[in-house]
Write an enzyme that holds these catalytic residues in place. Structure first.
Site, PDB file in Angstrom:
ATOM      1  N   TRP A 188       3.775   8.071   3.346  1.00 38.22           N
ATOM      2  CA  TRP A 188       4.729   7.171   2.692  1.00 38.22           C
ATOM      3  C   TRP A 188       5.617   8.022   1.791  1.00 38.22           C
ATOM      4  O   TRP A 188       5.124   8.854   1.036  1.00 38.22           O
ATOM      5  CB  TRP A 188       4.033   6.089   1.852  1.00 38.22           C
ATOM      6  CG  TRP A 188       5.067   5.336   1.076  1.00 38.22           C
ATOM      7  CD1 TRP A 188       5.927   4.399   1.568  1.00 38.22           C
ATOM      8  CD2 TRP A 188       5.415   5.520  -0.310  1.00 38.22           C
ATOM      9  NE1 TRP A 188       6.789   3.995   0.576  1.00 38.22           N
ATOM     10  CE2 TRP A 188       6.500   4.661  -0.573  1.00 38.22           C
ATOM     11  CE3 TRP A 188       4.918   6.330  -1.331  1.00 38.22           C
ATOM     12  CZ2 TRP A 188       7.093   4.581  -1.831  1.00 38.22           C
ATOM     13  CZ3 TRP A 188       5.513   6.260  -2.581  1.00 38.22           C
ATOM     14  CH2 TRP A 188       6.587   5.384  -2.826  1.00 38.22           C
ATOM     15  N   GLU A 229       4.332   4.671   6.866  1.00 37.59           N
ATOM     16  CA  GLU A 229       4.375   3.411   6.114  1.00 37.59           C
ATOM     17  C   GLU A 229       5.790   3.083   5.654  1.00 37.59           C
ATOM     18  O   GLU A 229       6.432   3.853   4.949  1.00 37.59           O
ATOM     19  CB  GLU A 229       3.451   3.533   4.895  1.00 37.59           C
ATOM     20  CG  GLU A 229       3.437   2.284   4.012  1.00 37.59           C
ATOM     21  CD  GLU A 229       2.509   2.434   2.799  1.00 37.59           C
ATOM     22  OE1 GLU A 229       1.952   3.530   2.594  1.00 37.59           O
ATOM     23  OE2 GLU A 229       2.357   1.439   2.065  1.00 37.59           O
ATOM     24  N   LYS A 231       8.850   0.492   3.858  1.00 41.36           N
ATOM     25  CA  LYS A 231       9.023  -0.288   2.636  1.00 41.36           C
ATOM     26  C   LYS A 231      10.400  -0.936   2.653  1.00 41.36           C
ATOM     27  O   LYS A 231      11.333  -0.404   3.251  1.00 41.36           O
ATOM     28  CB  LYS A 231       8.867   0.642   1.433  1.00 41.36           C
ATOM     29  CG  LYS A 231       8.689  -0.075   0.131  1.00 41.36           C
ATOM     30  CD  LYS A 231       8.076   0.823  -0.929  1.00 41.36           C
ATOM     31  CE  LYS A 231       7.909   0.037  -2.216  1.00 41.36           C
ATOM     32  NZ  LYS A 231       7.166   0.743  -3.234  1.00 41.36           N
ATOM     33  N   ASP A 262       2.128  -2.404   4.742  1.00 38.99           N
ATOM     34  CA  ASP A 262       1.607  -2.705   3.406  1.00 38.99           C
ATOM     35  C   ASP A 262       1.989  -4.150   3.085  1.00 38.99           C
ATOM     36  O   ASP A 262       3.157  -4.533   3.212  1.00 38.99           O
ATOM     37  CB  ASP A 262       2.213  -1.722   2.394  1.00 38.99           C
ATOM     38  CG  ASP A 262       1.660  -1.923   0.985  1.00 38.99           C
ATOM     39  OD1 ASP A 262       1.713  -3.059   0.487  1.00 38.99           O
ATOM     40  OD2 ASP A 262       1.201  -0.939   0.383  1.00 38.99           O
ATOM     41  N   HIS A 265       5.213  -4.810   1.108  1.00 42.99           N
ATOM     42  CA  HIS A 265       6.442  -4.094   1.441  1.00 42.99           C
ATOM     43  C   HIS A 265       7.443  -4.868   2.270  1.00 42.99           C
ATOM     44  O   HIS A 265       8.248  -4.277   2.985  1.00 42.99           O
ATOM     45  CB  HIS A 265       6.093  -2.787   2.162  1.00 42.99           C
ATOM     46  CG  HIS A 265       5.480  -1.775   1.251  1.00 42.99           C
ATOM     47  ND1 HIS A 265       5.334  -0.463   1.574  1.00 42.99           N
ATOM     48  CD2 HIS A 265       4.981  -1.901  -0.005  1.00 42.99           C
ATOM     49  CE1 HIS A 265       4.768   0.194   0.576  1.00 42.99           C
ATOM     50  NE2 HIS A 265       4.536  -0.670  -0.393  1.00 42.99           N
ATOM     51  N   HIS A 289      -2.255  -1.758   4.703  1.00 43.32           N
ATOM     52  CA  HIS A 289      -2.469  -1.510   3.279  1.00 43.32           C
ATOM     53  C   HIS A 289      -2.612  -2.859   2.614  1.00 43.32           C
ATOM     54  O   HIS A 289      -1.631  -3.588   2.443  1.00 43.32           O
ATOM     55  CB  HIS A 289      -1.281  -0.747   2.664  1.00 43.32           C
ATOM     56  CG  HIS A 289      -1.529   0.714   2.585  1.00 43.32           C
ATOM     57  ND1 HIS A 289      -0.757   1.570   1.853  1.00 43.32           N
ATOM     58  CD2 HIS A 289      -2.510   1.470   3.144  1.00 43.32           C
ATOM     59  CE1 HIS A 289      -1.245   2.796   1.971  1.00 43.32           C
ATOM     60  NE2 HIS A 289      -2.292   2.764   2.753  1.00 43.32           N
ATOM     61  N   ASP A 297       6.678  -5.710  -5.233  1.00 44.76           N
ATOM     62  CA  ASP A 297       5.555  -4.896  -4.753  1.00 44.76           C
ATOM     63  C   ASP A 297       4.731  -4.400  -5.939  1.00 44.76           C
ATOM     64  O   ASP A 297       4.676  -3.217  -6.228  1.00 44.76           O
ATOM     65  CB  ASP A 297       6.150  -3.723  -3.948  1.00 44.76           C
ATOM     66  CG  ASP A 297       5.083  -2.792  -3.408  1.00 44.76           C
ATOM     67  OD1 ASP A 297       4.017  -3.298  -3.032  1.00 44.76           O
ATOM     68  OD2 ASP A 297       5.317  -1.577  -3.365  1.00 44.76           O
ATOM     69  N   ASP A 299       1.498  -4.495  -6.544  1.00 49.03           N
ATOM     70  CA  ASP A 299       0.163  -3.941  -6.276  1.00 49.03           C
ATOM     71  C   ASP A 299      -0.922  -4.500  -7.186  1.00 49.03           C
ATOM     72  O   ASP A 299      -1.695  -3.759  -7.784  1.00 49.03           O
ATOM     73  CB  ASP A 299       0.206  -2.406  -6.342  1.00 49.03           C
ATOM     74  CG  ASP A 299       1.133  -1.805  -5.300  1.00 49.03           C
ATOM     75  OD1 ASP A 299       0.816  -1.904  -4.113  1.00 49.03           O
ATOM     76  OD2 ASP A 299       2.199  -1.269  -5.679  1.00 49.03           O
ATOM     77  N   ASP A 329      -4.566  -0.818  -1.157  1.00 45.94           N
ATOM     78  CA  ASP A 329      -3.530  -0.111  -1.900  1.00 45.94           C
ATOM     79  C   ASP A 329      -3.066  -0.984  -3.059  1.00 45.94           C
ATOM     80  O   ASP A 329      -2.088  -1.707  -2.953  1.00 45.94           O
ATOM     81  CB  ASP A 329      -2.354   0.242  -0.969  1.00 45.94           C
ATOM     82  CG  ASP A 329      -1.311   1.075  -1.699  1.00 45.94           C
ATOM     83  OD1 ASP A 329      -1.619   1.586  -2.786  1.00 45.94           O
ATOM     84  OD2 ASP A 329      -0.187   1.204  -1.184  1.00 45.94           O
TER      85      ASP A 329
HETATM   86  C1  RNT Z   1       4.026   2.743  -2.121  1.00 47.49           C
HETATM   87  C2  RNT Z   1       3.074   2.709  -0.973  1.00 47.49           C
HETATM   88  C3  RNT Z   1       2.016   3.766  -0.976  1.00 47.49           C
HETATM   89  C4  RNT Z   1       1.394   4.009  -2.336  1.00 47.49           C
HETATM   90  C5  RNT Z   1       0.148   4.862  -2.308  1.00 47.49           C
HETATM   91  C6  RNT Z   1      -0.261   5.303  -3.665  1.00 47.49           C
HETATM   92  O1  RNT Z   1       4.863   1.677  -2.162  1.00 47.49           O
HETATM   93  O2  RNT Z   1       2.494   1.451  -0.881  1.00 47.49           O
HETATM   94  O3  RNT Z   1       1.064   3.474  -0.012  1.00 47.49           O
HETATM   95  O4  RNT Z   1       1.098   2.820  -2.992  1.00 47.49           O
HETATM   96  O5  RNT Z   1       0.336   5.898  -1.448  1.00 47.49           O
HETATM   97 ZN    ZN Z   2       0.933   1.218   0.595  1.00 45.99          ZN
END
Ligand code: RNT
Ligand code: ZN
Length: 422
Positions: A188, A229, A231, A262, A265, A289, A297, A299, A329
Site C-alpha cells: 500500500w 491495496e 484507496k 480494505d 477505502h 483488510h 477511513d 480505522d 487493519d
Molecule cells: C492505509 C492502508 C494500509 C495501512 C497499514 C498500516 O490506508 O489501509 O493498509 O493502514 O499498512
Molecule cells: Zn489497509
C-alpha cells in the site's frame, strides 16, 4: 449457578435448535476454528514502529488517543500480542510492517532491510505455530514526505522505494519458508494529490513501471504471495490517489497477484462485501483488510456490525475461505490496545461462526425457486438464533475465556505490565 455448566446446558439446547434447520454446530465450530485471521502488530504501538523515536505517522493515515501502555519495542509488542491472542479463539497469523525490523540499534535503511532483522519475530511465530504476513512501509519516512513514493517523479526516490519493495518480498519469502505457510506481502502506498492534478495519467504509468520492477524479482508463490491495496482518498490526497481501485484491479488481473480490499477505502455507500464475488471471477486469491470506517477511513476497532457479517457470509456461503486471506487493519490509541485487538479479533471470529451456523443451502434453494419471501424470512429469523450459546461453548471448549470474562484478564495485564511503561 456455575457459569461453565450453564454454558454447556445452553449449548445442548442450541445444538438441537440448529440441527432442526439442518445445521451441525460441531462442524460449524470446527470450520470456524480453522480459518486463519491475520492480526496486525501495528494496533499495539499506534503504527510507530522501531525506526524513529520522534517521527509522526504520515501517509494520510492517523491514530488518535494517548492511552497509556503503548508497546515500545519488539519484546513488549510480542508480549502484548500474545496476551491478546490468548483471548481470541481460532487459527492466528501475525501481520508485520517493515518498520518493525529489529536492528539492534543500528540504522538500516529500508532498501537495505534483510530477513535477519526479523529473526525474533520468526522465532516467536514458530514457537506458537503462527504464520506471518508482511507489508513494506511506504510512509513515515523522509523520502515519502512530499506525498509520493513508487510514483514519484524523481527517479532516485522511486528507485529507493522499488528496492524497499524488493527486499520486503524476500523477507516475505523467508517468513513463508521458515514457517511453512505462505506470507502475504501487501503493498500500500500513500501517493496522491491534495488538489486537482493536471495529469492523472503519468503518475499511474510510473506506478505500474515501479510495481513491475518490484515483482520482476522471481519469488516462489509457495512462500510469498503479493498483494496490492487500493484507496479512494487519504488525508492530504483528497483529490487524487494514484493507486485507485480500478488501477490495482487491472494490475492484479494482468499480473496474476492478489488484490487487497480494505473495508475503509471506498465510498461510504459502497460495500466491500459485495465486491468479493466480482473480484474472485478474475483473480484467484485476494486479501481483505478488515477495518471500520467512521465517516472516513478512520480505522476504528472492528465491530460485529452488518458489514463484517456480510463479508464473512460471502466467504462462507461461496466456500472461498481458501481464496480470501483475512487480515485486520485498524488502530485506536484511545483505549487499552490489547483490548482493541481482543474486541476486533473476537468479533471477526463470531462473524465467521455465525456464517457457518447459517443453513446456506436452504437460503440458496429458496432463491432458486423464486421464494424471496422465504429467503428474507429465514435470514431475519436466523439473526436471533442462539449464536451466543454456540460461541460461549466454542470458547469454553477451546480454553478461551467466554463472554466478557476476558476483560478482567486485560485489566490485570494493564495493572501488572502496561501501567509500568514510562
Ligand atoms: C492505509 C492502508 C494500509 C495501512 C497499514 C498500516 O490506508 O489501509 O493498509 O493502514 O499498512
Ligand atoms: Zn489497509
Amino acid at each position: 449457578m456455575n457459569i461453565d455448566k450453564h454454558i454447556e446446558q445452553q449449548y445442548i439446547m442450541a445444538r438441537e435448535q440448529y440441527a432442526a434447520i439442518g445445521v451441525d454446530t460441531e462442524k460449524a465450530i470446527d470450520m470456524t476454528d480453522r480459518i486463519p485471521v491475520s492480526i496486525h502488530c501495528w494496533q499495539g504501538d499506534d503504527v510507530k514502529g522501531f525506526e524513529y523515536d520522534d517521527r509522526e505517522l504520515s501517509g494520510g493515515i492517523q491514530v488518535t488517543g494517548a492511552y497509556p501502555g503503548r508497546a515500545r519495542n519488539g519484546d513488549e509488542l510480542r508480549s502484548d500480542m500474545e496476551k491478546a491472542l490468548s483471548m481470541i479463539p481460532g487459527r492466528h497469523r501475525v501481520n508485520l510492517h517493515a518498520i518493525y525490523a529489529e536492528t539492534n540499534g543500528k540504522k538500516v535503511e529500508r532498501n537495505r532491510l534483510e530477513p535477519k532483522y526479523f529473526a525474533n519475530w520468526v522465532d516467536w511465530a514458530k514457537e506458537h505455530g503462527w504464520g506471518l504476513d508482511f507489508n513494506p512501509t511506504f510512509f513515515s519516512h523522509p523520502l515519502s514526505d512530499d506525498g509520493f513514493t513508487l510514483s514519484h517523479p524523481d527517479r532516485a526516490i522511486r528507485q529507493f522505494w522499488i528496492e524497499h519493495g524488493q527486499v520486503c518480498r524476500s523477507i516475505g519469502e523467508y517468513f513463508g519458508r521458515e514457517l511453512g505457510t505462505p506470507c502475504v506481502t501487501n503493498i500500500w502506498i500513500p501517493d496522491g494529490f491534495k488538489d486537482i492534478p493536471a495529469d492523472r495519467f503519468v503518475p499511474r504509468e510510473r506506478l505500474e513501471a515501479s510495481l513491475d520492477e518490484i515483482l520482476k524479482v522471481p519469488i516462489d508463490k509457495k512462500y510469498n504471495l503479493d498483494a496490492v491495496e487500493s484507496k479512494l482518498f487519504g488525508i492530504g490526497s483528497e483529490s487524487y490517489v494514484v493507486g485507485s481501485h480500478e488501477f490495482y484491479m487491472g494490475y492484479a488481473i494482468k499480473n496474476g497477484i492478489l488484490l487487497c480490499l480494505d473495508a475503509g477505502h471506498f465510498h461510504p455507500t459502497e460495500m466491500v462485501s459485495d465486491k468479493i464475488s466480482s473480484i474472485l471471477q478474475f483473480i484467484p486469491e485476494m486479501l481483505l483488510h478488515v477495518s471500520r470506517p467512521v465517516r472516513w477511513d478512520s480505522d476504528h476497532v472492528v465491530l460485529l456490525d452488518d458489514e463484517l457479517q456480510n463479508m464473512m457470509h460471502q466467504i462462507v456461503r461461496e466456500d472461498v475461505y481458501d481464496r480470501v486471506h483475512i487480515a485486520f487493519d485498524y488502530f485506536d490509541g484511545s483505549i487499552n490496545r490489547v483490548a482493541a485487538w481482543v474486541i476486533g479479533g473476537r468479533n471477526a471470529r463470531k462473524a465467521i461462526l455465525t456464517a457457518f451456523l447459517e443453513p446456506s443451502e436452504k437460503l440458496k434453494q429458496a432463491e432458486i425457486k423464486g421464494d424471496y419471501t422465504g429467503r428474507l424470512a429465514l435470514m431475519e429469523e436466523l439473526k436471533t438464533y442462539p449464536i451466543q450459546a454456540v460461541w460461549d461453548y466454542y470458547c469454553l471448549s477451546h480454553g478461551i475465556l467466554p463472554r466478557e470474562r476476558w476483560l478482567d484478564e486485560v485489566y490485570r495485564y494493564e495493572k501488572d505490565i502496561l501501567s509500568k511503561r514510562d
